[in-house]
Scaffold this motif. Structure first.
Motif, PDB file in Angstrom:
ATOM      1  N   ASP A  76       0.827  -1.205   0.000  1.00 40.32           N
ATOM      2  CA  ASP A  76       0.000   0.000   0.000  1.00 40.32           C
ATOM      3  C   ASP A  76       0.863   1.257   0.000  1.00 40.32           C
ATOM      4  N   GLN A  77       1.927   1.226   0.796  1.00 39.41           N
ATOM      5  CA  GLN A  77       2.826   2.371   0.858  1.00 39.41           C
ATOM      6  C   GLN A  77       3.512   2.597  -0.489  1.00 39.41           C
ATOM      7  N   VAL A  78       3.965   1.508  -1.117  1.00 40.99           N
ATOM      8  CA  VAL A  78       4.602   1.615  -2.427  1.00 40.99           C
ATOM      9  C   VAL A  78       3.621   2.163  -3.455  1.00 40.99           C
ATOM     10  N   PHE A  79       2.383   1.693  -3.405  1.00 40.49           N
ATOM     11  CA  PHE A  79       1.371   2.160  -4.357  1.00 40.49           C
ATOM     12  C   PHE A  79       1.158   3.669  -4.229  1.00 40.49           C
ATOM     13  N   ASN A  80       1.051   4.164  -2.996  1.00 44.36           N
ATOM     14  CA  ASN A  80       0.852   5.597  -2.786  1.00 44.36           C
ATOM     15  C   ASN A  80       2.054   6.402  -3.260  1.00 44.36           C
ATOM     16  N   ILE A  81       3.257   5.899  -2.989  1.00 47.18           N
ATOM     17  CA  ILE A  81       4.465   6.599  -3.407  1.00 47.18           C
ATOM     18  C   ILE A  81       4.568   6.624  -4.928  1.00 47.18           C
ATOM     19  N   VAL A  82       4.246   5.491  -5.569  1.00 46.32           N
ATOM     20  CA  VAL A  82       4.289   5.426  -7.030  1.00 46.32           C
ATOM     21  C   VAL A  82       3.311   6.421  -7.640  1.00 46.32           C
ATOM     22  N   GLN A  83       2.123   6.521  -7.047  1.00 47.86           N
ATOM     23  CA  GLN A  83       1.146   7.504  -7.542  1.00 47.86           C
ATOM     24  C   GLN A  83       1.695   8.914  -7.454  1.00 47.86           C
ATOM     25  N   GLU A  84       2.350   9.210  -6.339  1.00 55.19           N
ATOM     26  CA  GLU A  84       2.913  10.544  -6.147  1.00 55.19           C
ATOM     27  C   GLU A  84       4.045  10.823  -7.130  1.00 55.19           C
ATOM     28  N   ILE A  85       4.929   9.824  -7.317  1.00 59.61           N
ATOM     29  CA  ILE A  85       6.048  10.000  -8.254  1.00 59.61           C
ATOM     30  C   ILE A  85       5.528  10.173  -9.675  1.00 59.61           C
ATOM     31  N   ALA A  86       4.532   9.364 -10.048  1.00 59.35           N
ATOM     32  CA  ALA A  86       3.992   9.434 -11.405  1.00 59.35           C
ATOM     33  C   ALA A  86       3.403  10.818 -11.686  1.00 59.35           C
ATOM     34  N   PHE A 126      12.784  -6.214 -21.985  1.00 63.56           N
ATOM     35  CA  PHE A 126      13.933  -5.328 -21.799  1.00 63.56           C
ATOM     36  C   PHE A 126      13.498  -4.181 -20.908  1.00 63.56           C
ATOM     37  N   ALA A 127      14.371  -3.763 -20.014  1.00 64.38           N
ATOM     38  CA  ALA A 127      14.081  -2.638 -19.125  1.00 64.38           C
ATOM     39  C   ALA A 127      15.374  -1.877 -18.886  1.00 64.38           C
ATOM     40  N   ALA A 128      15.426  -0.655 -19.394  1.00 61.30           N
ATOM     41  CA  ALA A 128      16.608   0.179 -19.182  1.00 61.30           C
ATOM     42  C   ALA A 128      16.697   0.572 -17.714  1.00 61.30           C
ATOM     43  N   GLU A 129      17.895   0.518 -17.179  1.00 66.66           N
ATOM     44  CA  GLU A 129      18.068   0.775 -15.752  1.00 66.66           C
ATOM     45  C   GLU A 129      17.691   2.199 -15.384  1.00 66.66           C
ATOM     46  N   ARG A 130      17.814   3.130 -16.323  1.00 66.98           N
ATOM     47  CA  ARG A 130      17.485   4.515 -16.020  1.00 66.98           C
ATOM     48  C   ARG A 130      16.000   4.708 -15.724  1.00 66.98           C
ATOM     49  N   ASN A 131      15.187   3.744 -16.140  1.00 67.29           N
ATOM     50  CA  ASN A 131      13.752   3.823 -15.884  1.00 67.29           C
ATOM     51  C   ASN A 131      13.340   3.148 -14.582  1.00 67.29           C
ATOM     52  N   ASP A 132      14.297   2.574 -13.874  1.00 66.75           N
ATOM     53  CA  ASP A 132      14.014   1.884 -12.621  1.00 66.75           C
ATOM     54  C   ASP A 132      13.910   2.920 -11.498  1.00 66.75           C
ATOM     55  N   ILE A 133      12.742   3.031 -10.904  1.00 64.97           N
ATOM     56  CA  ILE A 133      12.540   3.998  -9.823  1.00 64.97           C
ATOM     57  C   ILE A 133      12.407   3.297  -8.471  1.00 64.97           C
ATOM     58  N   SER A 134      12.883   2.053  -8.403  1.00 61.93           N
ATOM     59  CA  SER A 134      12.772   1.293  -7.147  1.00 61.93           C
ATOM     60  C   SER A 134      13.491   2.001  -6.011  1.00 61.93           C
ATOM     61  N   ASP A 135      14.696   2.532  -6.290  1.00 59.47           N
ATOM     62  CA  ASP A 135      15.456   3.212  -5.234  1.00 59.47           C
ATOM     63  C   ASP A 135      14.765   4.498  -4.792  1.00 59.47           C
ATOM     64  N   VAL A 136      14.097   5.154  -5.711  1.00 50.74           N
ATOM     65  CA  VAL A 136      13.346   6.359  -5.349  1.00 50.74           C
ATOM     66  C   VAL A 136      12.236   6.002  -4.373  1.00 50.74           C
ATOM     67  N   VAL A 137      11.510   4.926  -4.690  1.00 49.02           N
ATOM     68  CA  VAL A 137      10.440   4.464  -3.803  1.00 49.02           C
ATOM     69  C   VAL A 137      11.007   4.042  -2.454  1.00 49.02           C
ATOM     70  N   LEU A 138      12.129   3.333  -2.496  1.00 48.57           N
ATOM     71  CA  LEU A 138      12.741   2.845  -1.264  1.00 48.57           C
ATOM     72  C   LEU A 138      13.192   4.004  -0.378  1.00 48.57           C
ATOM     73  N   ARG A 139      13.764   5.038  -0.991  1.00 50.66           N
ATOM     74  CA  ARG A 139      14.187   6.203  -0.205  1.00 50.66           C
ATOM     75  C   ARG A 139      12.986   6.891   0.441  1.00 50.66           C
ATOM     76  N   SER A 140      11.882   6.937  -0.277  1.00 53.22           N
ATOM     77  CA  SER A 140      10.673   7.543   0.285  1.00 53.22           C
ATOM     78  C   SER A 140      10.165   6.740   1.486  1.00 53.22           C
ATOM     79  N   ILE A 141      10.223   5.398   1.355  1.00 57.34           N
ATOM     80  CA  ILE A 141       9.795   4.541   2.471  1.00 57.34           C
ATOM     81  C   ILE A 141      10.702   4.743   3.681  1.00 57.34           C
ATOM     82  N   ASN A 142      12.012   4.811   3.448  1.00 56.91           N
ATOM     83  CA  ASN A 142      12.959   4.988   4.554  1.00 56.91           C
ATOM     84  C   ASN A 142      12.782   6.353   5.221  1.00 56.91           C
TER      85      ASN A 142
END
Length: 281
Positions: A128-138, A157-173
Motif C-alpha cells: 500500500d505504501q509503495v502504491f501511494n508513493i508510485v502515484q505521487e512520483i507518477a 527489456f528494461a533500461a536501468e534509467r527507468n528503474d525507480i525502485s530506489d526512489v520508492v525505497l528512499r521515500s519509504i525509509n
C-alpha cells in the motif's frame, strides 16, 4: 498462455497510447517489488520472525507424525495379544491423532492457513505504501506508465534509467525515519509528563493486578485440563494393562491345563504287571 495474452494487451495499449501522445513522448518507469521488500528493515525483521514460526510448525508436524507412526507400530506388535474391542479402541485413537495432525497441517500451511494470512499481513502495508508513493512520483515526474518488474507482465527489456525502485525505497525509509522521530518525541513527552494522580496510579495498579490474576486463572485452568487428560489417559492405559495381564494369565492357565492333561495321559495306568508276578510266585 495467459502471460502472452496479457503481454499482447499491454503492448497493444502502449501502441495506442504512443500514437496519441507521440507529440510529447511517453515516460515509462518500473519498480522491482521484491528488491524493495528485501531492503525494508521492518519487512526483513518480520519475515525472519515468520520463518522462525514456520520452522516450529514444521517441527510440530514431524513430532505429531512420529507419534502416529509409533502408535501404529505398537498396535501392529501387540495385535495378537489384544481382543477385537481393544484393537478397535486403539485404531480409533490412531484415527483421532491422524485427524488432529492433518488439521494442524491444514491450519498452518493450507490455502487459508496461518502462513498465507501472515504473509499477506506482512506484505500488504508495504504494498500500500509503495502504491501511494508510485502515484505521487507518477504525478510529480509526469510518468505515463509504471510497471512492477516482479509481477506477471513479462519485461523483455528494461533500461536501468527507468528503474525507480530506489526512489520508492528512499521515500519509504524517509517515512520510517519521520515516524521514528515522532515516536521518540512522543516518548520524551510521556517521560516528562507526570500528571497521574495517586488515584490514577492505583487504578493502573489494580488493572495490572486484575490482568495478572486472569492470566494466572487461565494458566491454572489449562493445567487442570491437562491433568484431567493425563488422568483419563493413565486410566485407559491401566485398563489396557489389566486386560492384557488377564489375557496373558488366561493363556497361561490354558497352557498349564493342556500340559496337565498331556502328562496325565502319559503316566502309567497302574502296577498290574507287578501283581501278576507276585501271584505266580
Amino acid at each position: 498462455m495467459k502471460t502472452k495474452k496479457l503481454l499482447f494487451l499491454v503492448l497493444t495499449f502502449l501502441c495506442i497510447t504512443f500514437t496519441v501522445t507521440a507529440q510529447r513522448g511517453v515516460r515509462i518507469g518500473y519498480i522491482d517489488m521484491e528488491y524493495i521488500l528485501e531492503n525494508v528493515p521492518e519487512y526483513k525483521e518480520a519475515a525472519t520472525q515468520l520463518e522462525g514460526k514456520v520452522q516450529r510448525w514444521k517441527q510440530d508436524i514431524v513430532k505429531k507424525t512420529e507419534e502416529v507412526d509409533l502408535m501404529k507400530l505398537n498396535l501392529s506388535n501387540e495385535r495378537v495379544l489384544l481382543t477385537n474391542e481393544l484393537i478397535e479402541e486403539r485404531e480409533e485413537e490412531i484415527k483421532i491423532k491422524e485427524d488432529e495432525m492433518l488439521k494442524y497441517q491444514q491450519d498452518r500451511f493450507g490455502p487459508n492457513g496461518d502462513l498465507m494470512i501472515q504473509r499477506r499481513q506482512l506484505v500488504q502495508p508495504i504494498q500500500d505504501q509503495v502504491f501511494n508513493i508510485v502515484q505521487e512520483i507518477a504525478e510529480n515526474k509526469k510518468y505515463d506508465f509504471i510497471f512492477d518488474k516482479s509481477a506477471d507482465v513479462v519485461m523483455l527489456f528494461a533500461a536501468e534509467r527507468n528503474d525507480i525502485s530506489d526512489v520508492v525505497l528512499r521515500s519509504i525509509n524517509r517515512a520510517a525515519k519521520r515516524k521514528e522521530v515522532t515516536t521518540k518525541r512522543d516518548k520524551a513527552a510521556v517521560e516528562k509528563r507526570d500528571d497521574l494522580s495517586m488515584e490514577e496510579d492505583k487504578e493502573v495498579t489494580e488493572r495490572e493486578k486484575e490482568a495478572e490474576q486472569k492470566k494466572d486463572d487461565r494458566t491454572k485452568m489449562l493445567e487442570d485440563r491437562q491433568k484431567q487428560r493425563d488422568s483419563i489417559r493413565a486410566a485407559k492405559k491401566a485398563e489396557f494393562e489389566a486386560r492384557r495381564a488377564r489375557l496373558l494369565e488366561e493363556r497361561q492357565r490354558r497352557k498349564d491345563s493342556i500340559l496337565e492333561v498331556r502328562n496325565a495321559n502319559r503316566a502309567p495306568t497302574g502296577d498290574s504287571s507287578d501283581g501278576d508276578d507276585d501271584g505266580g510266585n
